[in-house]
Motif scaffolding. Structure first.
Motif, mmCIF file in Angstrom:
data_model
loop_
_atom_site.group_PDB
_atom_site.id
_atom_site.type_symbol
_atom_site.label_atom_id
_atom_site.label_comp_id
_atom_site.label_asym_id
_atom_site.label_seq_id
_atom_site.Cartn_x
_atom_site.Cartn_y
_atom_site.Cartn_z
ATOM 1 N N ALA A 188 15.543 -6.164 3.687
ATOM 2 C CA ALA A 188 16.018 -6.425 2.326
ATOM 3 C C ALA A 188 14.927 -6.264 1.273
ATOM 4 O O ALA A 188 15.227 -5.937 0.130
ATOM 5 C CB ALA A 188 16.627 -7.824 2.246
ATOM 6 N N VAL A 189 13.684 -6.489 1.645
ATOM 7 C CA VAL A 189 12.584 -6.325 0.694
ATOM 8 C C VAL A 189 12.014 -4.930 0.895
ATOM 9 O O VAL A 189 11.453 -4.615 1.951
ATOM 10 C CB VAL A 189 11.497 -7.404 0.896
ATOM 11 N N ASN A 190 12.190 -4.080 -0.109
ATOM 12 C CA ASN A 190 11.775 -2.683 -0.034
ATOM 13 C C ASN A 190 11.596 -2.176 -1.453
ATOM 14 O O ASN A 190 11.874 -2.887 -2.403
ATOM 15 C CB ASN A 190 12.821 -1.861 0.738
ATOM 16 N N HIS A 191 11.172 -0.940 -1.582
ATOM 17 C CA HIS A 191 11.069 -0.347 -2.919
ATOM 18 C C HIS A 191 12.324 0.421 -3.294
ATOM 19 O O HIS A 191 12.623 0.590 -4.472
ATOM 20 C CB HIS A 191 9.835 0.560 -3.004
ATOM 21 N N SER A 192 13.047 0.908 -2.292
ATOM 22 C CA SER A 192 14.271 1.652 -2.560
ATOM 23 C C SER A 192 15.143 1.653 -1.310
ATOM 24 O O SER A 192 14.651 1.838 -0.203
ATOM 25 C CB SER A 192 13.936 3.088 -2.969
ATOM 26 N N LYS A 193 16.438 1.453 -1.511
ATOM 27 C CA LYS A 193 17.407 1.460 -0.407
ATOM 28 C C LYS A 193 18.295 2.677 -0.558
ATOM 29 O O LYS A 193 18.762 2.984 -1.660
ATOM 30 C CB LYS A 193 18.251 0.190 -0.451
ATOM 31 N N ILE A 194 18.538 3.346 0.549
ATOM 32 C CA ILE A 194 19.394 4.530 0.543
ATOM 33 C C ILE A 194 20.504 4.330 1.562
ATOM 34 O O ILE A 194 20.236 4.119 2.750
ATOM 35 C CB ILE A 194 18.596 5.801 0.885
ATOM 36 N N ASP A 195 21.743 4.385 1.110
ATOM 37 C CA ASP A 195 22.885 4.337 2.010
ATOM 38 C C ASP A 195 23.079 5.737 2.578
ATOM 39 O O ASP A 195 23.371 6.677 1.838
ATOM 40 C CB ASP A 195 24.140 3.875 1.266
ATOM 41 N N SER A 231 0.791 -1.235 0.000
ATOM 42 C CA SER A 231 0.000 0.000 0.000
ATOM 43 C C SER A 231 0.820 1.279 0.000
ATOM 44 O O SER A 231 0.264 2.364 -0.136
ATOM 45 C CB SER A 231 -0.911 0.016 1.229
ATOM 46 N N SER A 232 2.120 1.176 0.180
ATOM 47 C CA SER A 232 2.957 2.354 0.380
ATOM 48 C C SER A 232 4.254 2.229 -0.421
ATOM 49 O O SER A 232 4.550 1.166 -0.953
ATOM 50 C CB SER A 232 3.308 2.489 1.874
ATOM 51 N N ILE A 233 5.013 3.307 -0.444
ATOM 52 C CA ILE A 233 6.345 3.290 -1.036
ATOM 53 C C ILE A 233 7.321 3.158 0.130
ATOM 54 O O ILE A 233 7.366 4.027 1.005
ATOM 55 C CB ILE A 233 6.617 4.570 -1.843
ATOM 56 N N VAL A 234 8.075 2.062 0.159
ATOM 57 C CA VAL A 234 8.930 1.730 1.299
ATOM 58 C C VAL A 234 10.386 2.038 0.982
ATOM 59 O O VAL A 234 10.951 1.494 0.025
ATOM 60 C CB VAL A 234 8.769 0.243 1.691
ATOM 61 N N PHE A 235 10.982 2.909 1.806
ATOM 62 C CA PHE A 235 12.397 3.257 1.691
ATOM 63 C C PHE A 235 13.154 2.666 2.870
ATOM 64 O O PHE A 235 12.800 2.902 4.014
ATOM 65 C CB PHE A 235 12.595 4.782 1.702
#
Length: 190
Positions: free
Chosen positions: A152-159, A105-109
């Motif tokens: 590990a399961v997300n829509h986008s990962k940011i370091d 339902s959402s955008i996950v970062f």
């Protein structure tokens, strides 16, 4: 529960995940201000509801009860709101139902930080994080690394290692704008 097809991409909630102390609350506040959205910190919501800090909730009611309350709050937000910036606790994604609801339902970062950078924050965090108390540095490091799998399961990962909170918020906005243009391009008037 609504699914992401019912809510236009630009109106979906944005959920921030990551290990405790990575900066989800600070970054979420910046992001909400920049996107003119409401910010919801799940831990703060629970603390207000129980009128006590998370550490006391853990001591009084136990971690299992805290996770149940956390799940109720998150599922309600995922199914009943839009246009929110939501910071979930570091352990929220341990619950598969929470993870699936957020992803659907959402955008996950995923806000990531390496162990050495995070370790530098430990002295500021230890008193307010119930899962860190009474643990050795080795046990905390093991917890840190084991939790990486749940994010590990997300829509986008940011370091986030080399970025301050403002820069991370700006990076998220750039990522969102690119995604929105790719998947929901602005249509001109005829």
């Amino acid at each position: 529960m609504q699914n992401n097809r019912e809510v236009p991409l630009r109106e979906q909630n944005i959920v921030l995940i990551g290990f405790m102390g990575v900066g989800k609350t600070t970054i979420g506040s910046h992001l909400a201000r920049k996107l003119y959205r409401d910010f919801v910190d799940i831990d703060q919501e629970i603390e207000q509801e129980y009128n006590m800090p998370t550490t006391e909730i853990f001591k009084t009611y136990g971690e299992q009860r805290f996770r149940e309350i956390e799940k109720e709050h998150i599922l309600k937000l995922c199914s009943n709101t839009r246009l929110k910036i939501i910071s979930v606790g570091g352990g929220a994604f341990l619950q598969e139902e929470v993870k699936q609801a957020c992803l659907a339902s959402s955008i996950v970062f995923f806000l990531d930080l390496n162990w050495n950078s995070w370790k530098d924050r430990l002295k500021m965090l230890i008193d307010t994080r119930p899962n860190l108390q009474s643990k050795t540095l080795e046990e905390i490091e093991e917890l840190f690394h084991s939790r990486q799998n749940i994010y590990a399961v997300n829509h986008s990962k940011i370091d986030t290692d080399q970025l301050d909170a403002e820069e991370v918020a700006d990076y998220i906005i750039q990522t969102l704008n690119l995604g929105w243009e790719l998947y929901e391009p602005t249509r001109g008037l005829n």
